[in-house]
Design a protein around this motif. Sequence first.
Motif, PDB file in Angstrom:
ATOM      1  N   ASN A  95     -10.139  10.547   5.886  1.00 40.76           N
ATOM      2  CA  ASN A  95      -8.824  10.194   5.571  1.00 40.76           C
ATOM      3  C   ASN A  95      -7.966  10.336   6.805  1.00 40.76           C
ATOM      4  N   PRO A  96      -7.612   9.103   7.405  1.00 43.24           N
ATOM      5  CA  PRO A  96      -6.819   9.381   8.565  1.00 43.24           C
ATOM      6  C   PRO A  96      -5.494  10.015   8.377  1.00 43.24           C
ATOM      7  N   LEU A  97      -4.739  10.039   7.005  1.00 42.48           N
ATOM      8  CA  LEU A  97      -3.705  10.629   7.126  1.00 42.48           C
ATOM      9  C   LEU A  97      -3.714  12.262   7.130  1.00 42.48           C
ATOM     10  N   GLN A  98      -4.766  12.884   6.857  1.00 41.64           N
ATOM     11  CA  GLN A  98      -4.871  14.283   6.632  1.00 41.64           C
ATOM     12  C   GLN A  98      -4.317  14.861   7.724  1.00 41.64           C
ATOM     13  N   ALA A  99      -4.749  14.622   8.858  1.00 47.03           N
ATOM     14  CA  ALA A  99      -4.368  15.183  10.137  1.00 47.03           C
ATOM     15  C   ALA A  99      -3.099  14.478  11.008  1.00 47.03           C
ATOM     16  N   SER A 100      -2.173  13.853  10.034  1.00 50.00           N
ATOM     17  CA  SER A 100      -0.934  13.256  10.775  1.00 50.00           C
ATOM     18  C   SER A 100       0.118  14.319  10.937  1.00 50.00           C
ATOM     19  N   THR A 101       0.659  14.193  11.888  1.00 51.08           N
ATOM     20  CA  THR A 101       1.769  14.998  12.356  1.00 51.08           C
ATOM     21  C   THR A 101       3.057  14.273  11.995  1.00 51.08           C
ATOM     22  N   VAL A 102       2.874  13.026  11.793  1.00 47.68           N
ATOM     23  CA  VAL A 102       4.236  12.480  11.511  1.00 47.68           C
ATOM     24  C   VAL A 102       5.236  12.776  10.172  1.00 47.68           C
ATOM     25  N   GLU A 103       6.483  12.738  10.386  1.00 44.20           N
ATOM     26  CA  GLU A 103       7.065  12.971   9.328  1.00 44.20           C
ATOM     27  C   GLU A 103       8.079  11.868   8.711  1.00 44.20           C
ATOM     28  N   VAL A 104       8.331  11.764   7.558  1.00 46.21           N
ATOM     29  CA  VAL A 104       9.027  10.532   6.896  1.00 46.21           C
ATOM     30  C   VAL A 104      10.186  11.191   6.198  1.00 46.21           C
ATOM     31  N   PHE A 105      11.159  10.441   5.643  1.00 43.49           N
ATOM     32  CA  PHE A 105      12.374  10.739   4.925  1.00 43.49           C
ATOM     33  C   PHE A 105      12.238  10.638   3.467  1.00 43.49           C
ATOM     34  N   ASP A 106      12.722  11.391   2.540  1.00 43.03           N
ATOM     35  CA  ASP A 106      12.822  10.820   1.222  1.00 43.03           C
ATOM     36  C   ASP A 106      14.245  10.311   1.013  1.00 43.03           C
ATOM     37  N   THR A 107      14.723   9.891  -0.066  1.00 42.41           N
ATOM     38  CA  THR A 107      15.687   8.951  -0.254  1.00 42.41           C
ATOM     39  C   THR A 107      17.118   9.989   0.041  1.00 42.41           C
ATOM     40  N   ALA A 108      16.865  11.288  -0.120  1.00 39.51           N
ATOM     41  CA  ALA A 108      17.990  12.055   0.134  1.00 39.51           C
ATOM     42  C   ALA A 108      18.185  12.602   1.613  1.00 39.51           C
ATOM     43  N   GLY A 109      17.142  12.173   2.727  1.00 39.34           N
ATOM     44  CA  GLY A 109      17.453  12.356   3.898  1.00 39.34           C
ATOM     45  C   GLY A 109      16.361  13.418   4.177  1.00 39.34           C
ATOM     46  N   ASN A 110      15.707  14.054   3.432  1.00 41.78           N
ATOM     47  CA  ASN A 110      14.714  15.461   3.836  1.00 41.78           C
ATOM     48  C   ASN A 110      13.743  14.912   4.381  1.00 41.78           C
ATOM     49  N   THR A 111      13.019  15.797   5.452  1.00 39.70           N
ATOM     50  CA  THR A 111      11.867  15.343   6.053  1.00 39.70           C
ATOM     51  C   THR A 111      10.767  15.752   5.450  1.00 39.70           C
ATOM     52  N   VAL A 112       9.640  14.811   5.370  1.00 43.10           N
ATOM     53  CA  VAL A 112       8.400  15.533   4.608  1.00 43.10           C
ATOM     54  C   VAL A 112       7.334  14.866   5.438  1.00 43.10           C
ATOM     55  N   LYS A 113       6.354  16.093   5.500  1.00 43.80           N
ATOM     56  CA  LYS A 113       5.170  15.756   6.481  1.00 43.80           C
ATOM     57  C   LYS A 113       4.226  14.647   5.811  1.00 43.80           C
ATOM     58  N   VAL A 114       3.568  13.523   6.358  1.00 38.82           N
ATOM     59  CA  VAL A 114       2.947  12.608   5.742  1.00 38.82           C
ATOM     60  C   VAL A 114       1.606  13.500   5.326  1.00 38.82           C
ATOM     61  N   SER A 115       0.993  14.423   6.000  1.00 39.43           N
ATOM     62  CA  SER A 115      -0.139  15.107   5.681  1.00 39.43           C
ATOM     63  C   SER A 115      -0.106  15.749   4.316  1.00 39.43           C
ATOM     64  N   GLU A 116       1.222  16.300   4.104  1.00 34.39           N
ATOM     65  CA  GLU A 116       1.612  16.768   2.734  1.00 34.39           C
ATOM     66  C   GLU A 116       1.713  15.782   1.765  1.00 34.39           C
ATOM     67  N   LEU A 117       2.408  14.919   1.950  1.00 35.73           N
ATOM     68  CA  LEU A 117       2.672  13.829   1.147  1.00 35.73           C
ATOM     69  C   LEU A 117       1.441  13.195   0.329  1.00 35.73           C
ATOM     70  N   THR A 118       0.515  13.168   1.333  1.00 37.47           N
ATOM     71  CA  THR A 118      -0.691  12.173   1.016  1.00 37.47           C
ATOM     72  C   THR A 118      -2.023  13.377   0.776  1.00 37.47           C
ATOM     73  N   ALA A 119      -1.478  14.550   0.334  1.00 35.70           N
ATOM     74  CA  ALA A 119      -2.813  15.671   0.221  1.00 35.70           C
ATOM     75  C   ALA A 119      -3.082  15.358  -1.342  1.00 35.70           C
ATOM     76  N   GLY A 120      -4.459  15.660  -1.467  1.00 31.75           N
ATOM     77  CA  GLY A 120      -5.334  15.379  -2.674  1.00 31.75           C
ATOM     78  C   GLY A 120      -5.492  13.934  -3.149  1.00 31.75           C
ATOM     79  N   ARG A 121      -5.556  13.754  -4.247  1.00 41.97           N
ATOM     80  CA  ARG A 121      -5.681  12.110  -4.601  1.00 41.97           C
ATOM     81  C   ARG A 121      -4.569  11.407  -4.689  1.00 41.97           C
ATOM     82  N   THR A 122      -4.449  10.471  -3.887  1.00 40.47           N
ATOM     83  CA  THR A 122      -3.103   9.632  -3.400  1.00 40.47           C
ATOM     84  C   THR A 122      -3.472   8.216  -3.308  1.00 40.47           C
ATOM     85  N   VAL A 123      -2.555   7.364  -3.828  1.00 39.95           N
ATOM     86  CA  VAL A 123      -2.426   6.116  -3.685  1.00 39.95           C
ATOM     87  C   VAL A 123      -1.288   5.905  -2.803  1.00 39.95           C
TER      88      VAL A 123
END
Length: 276
Positions: A95-123
């Motif tokens: 999974n190329p996203l598991q080790a990602s260090t990139v952060e994205v934003f939710d609609t409230a403007g909070n940052t979320v790590k892509v590695s956490e967002l895509t942890a586990g079974r994710t589409v």
Amino acid sequence: MPASQMMRNSGLAHQRPIHGTHVSTRSCQVRSATRTSTALNQQHLGACATNSNYGSSSSMRTSTLAATGTTPGNAGAGASTSGQAAWREEFVLKNPLQASTVEVFDTAGNTVKVSELTAGRTVVGLLRHLGCAMCWQQAANLVKLQPQFEALGYKLAIVAIGFPEGGKELCAKLPFPESLLYLDPGMKVFSELHLNAGLNYFFNMATWDGVRGLDKELSKEALARYSFIKPPNATCTLQMGGLYVVDGEKLLYAHMDKGLGNHAPNEAVLAACASA
């Protein structure tokens, strides 16, 4: 040694390459998604060969052989079933996203790590920019499939190029659940995955086929609610999207859009979810 030469030496020249395929980690068999679906094209594989998230280029080449059920030393021979299974499991695509260090934003403007967002079974759906009308259609399409994803044990996460304010506008008008949408104004995730970009992806057969293949009723509904949302910059309008199905450290399916509307086929995405 080039992958094509290895396949010829192994008697596998007739096998289709891993590009445009669904990778099942249970049986590790490669099945073609569709004629226009390109899971891992030459550009992607070339970049992945130098990316430690995917493993070495040698691992990628042997994974192609493993997917056909043949190992380098036993082509045409009767190796033990347990030995083949163990060998295949060793070379599952990462999974190329598991080790990602990139952060994205939710609609409230909070940052979320892509590695956490895509942890586990994710589409993971990757949309172009929020002003793309066909991206509104794809967002509506994926959220319509969400109950089926959940029934198979997968969560849905959508990453689009844009700002949180624009994300709120899309969610209000489409409508779309804000909890599923994340924004990547700097296109960092798209760059990390080496997704396609450029004018040449606008005027090609993939775009023609993609537009013709869109769900007409769903497109009509999405376009009725559509309003243009200004993208972060002009460059991002050249970016294509994609879709990934991941299960922890395993990459089950990958699709890189080769044109406008050239989205991952629903049946291929669901088949990938059902395979794990």
